[in-house]
Design a protein around this motif. Structure first.
Motif, PDB file in Angstrom:
ATOM      1  N   LYS A 183     -20.032  -4.818  20.021  1.00 21.20           N
ATOM      2  CA  LYS A 183     -21.450  -4.485  20.112  1.00 21.20           C
ATOM      3  C   LYS A 183     -22.208  -5.057  18.918  1.00 21.20           C
ATOM      4  N   ALA A 212     -25.094  -4.645  16.141  1.00 19.05           N
ATOM      5  CA  ALA A 212     -25.723  -3.508  15.462  1.00 19.05           C
ATOM      6  C   ALA A 212     -26.609  -4.051  14.348  1.00 19.05           C
ATOM      7  N   LEU A 223     -27.030   1.590  16.271  1.00 22.59           N
ATOM      8  CA  LEU A 223     -26.220   1.179  17.407  1.00 22.59           C
ATOM      9  C   LEU A 223     -26.408   2.171  18.538  1.00 22.59           C
TER      10      LEU A 223
END
Length: 81
Positions: free
Chosen positions: A31, A33, A49
Motif C-alpha cells: 500500500k 502511504a 494509510l
C-alpha cells in the motif's frame, strides 16, 4: 531490500509498506502511504494509510518505491506463493 530508515522520513514523503490486514492476519498487500504530522502530537510523524493515522515504529519497513516493496514481499512470501 531497500528500506527507508523511519528516522529519515519527513512530512510529505510518500512511502510504500507491506500492510497486514488486522482482521485477516494472513492477508498482506503493498500500500502507498503518506508521511504526515501526527494529529495529536506535533513532535511526531505518522503514516496516513486507509484514511487512518498510524504511529511510525522503528521496526516498520518503509520502501521508497512500489517495486522495492514488491521485491521484499516476494522474498518474504515466495514459499507461500
Amino acid at each position: 531490500m531497500e528500506t527507508i530508515d523511519p528516522k529519515d522520513v519527513k512530512a510529505g514523503d510518500e512511502v510504500y509498506i507491506i500492510y497486514h490486514n488486522p482482521h485477516t492476519p494472513t492477508v498482506a498487500n503493498i500500500k502507498p502511504a503518506e508521511i504526515v504530522q501526527h494529529p495529536k502530537d506535533p513532535n511526531k510523524l505518522a503514516l496516513f494509510l486507509n484514511e487512518s493515522f498510524h504511529l511510525i515504529e522503528e521496526d516498520d519497513a518503509l520502501f521508497s518505491s512500489e517495486a522495492s516493496a514488491e521485491k521484499a514481499f516476494n522474498d518474504m512470501y515466495e514459499d507461500l506463493l
